[in-house]
Design an enzyme around this catalytic site. Structure first.
Site, short mmCIF file in Angstrom:
data_model
loop_
_atom_site.label_atom_id
_atom_site.label_comp_id
_atom_site.label_asym_id
_atom_site.label_seq_id
_atom_site.Cartn_x
_atom_site.Cartn_y
_atom_site.Cartn_z
CG HIS A 21 -2.31 -0.90 0.90
ND1 HIS A 21 -2.20 -2.07 0.88
CD2 HIS A 21 -3.46 -0.40 0.54
CE1 HIS A 21 -3.42 -2.48 0.41
NE2 HIS A 21 -3.98 -1.66 0.18
CD1 TRP A 75 -5.70 -3.43 -4.96
CD2 TRP A 75 -3.80 -2.94 -5.38
NE1 TRP A 75 -5.04 -3.15 -3.52
CE2 TRP A 75 -3.97 -2.86 -3.81
CE3 TRP A 75 -2.47 -2.63 -6.06
CZ2 TRP A 75 -2.92 -2.39 -3.09
CZ3 TRP A 75 -1.48 -2.04 -5.08
CH2 TRP A 75 -1.69 -1.97 -3.70
CD1 TRP A 76 -9.23 -5.96 -5.26
CD2 TRP A 76 -10.57 -7.39 -6.86
NE1 TRP A 76 -10.58 -5.22 -5.44
CE2 TRP A 76 -11.51 -5.93 -6.17
CE3 TRP A 76 -11.72 -7.81 -7.61
CZ2 TRP A 76 -12.85 -5.80 -6.21
CZ3 TRP A 76 -12.86 -7.69 -7.88
CH2 TRP A 76 -13.54 -6.54 -6.94
#
Length: 103
Positions: A21, A75-76
């Site tokens: 992140h 992203w997942w």
């Protein structure tokens, strides 16, 4: 509008989750902004691995409606090894009801 939800991090993945992140992809950040998200914070309860996400959103959309976007799907897939997910790699996410807000 304020939105909040909880997700579950797998044990031992705290540092990697934060690292990924901290290096959020510019295209994902732009997509979130374009969807109306102007403030997005995720908190971690270390003992349980519970993630609490809070967003401030212009309009009604927010990040929860972006699942069909290829950037979000990528992203997942990138995050799926760290979190509890559904078969499509989307995070298991439970929306929270706002019961109090102090201005």
């Amino acid at each position: 509008m304020r939105k909040a939800f909880v997700m579950q991090l797998k044990k031992g993945c705290e540092a990697e989750y934060q690292k990924r992140h901290n290096e959020i992809w510019p295209e994902l950040k732009a997509l979130l902004s374009e969807s109306g998200v102007f403030d997005y914070t995720i908190f971690l309860e270390r003992e349980t691995g519970k993630l609490f996400a809070f967003q401030q959103v212009k309009g009604q959309a927010g990040s929860q409606g972006l699942g069909g976007n290829p950037i979000v799907q990528k992203w997942w897939a990138y995050m799926a090894d760290l979190m509890e997910t559904h078969p499509d790699n989307s995070p298991v996410s439970t929306p929270l009801e706002e019961v109090f807000h102090m201005d």
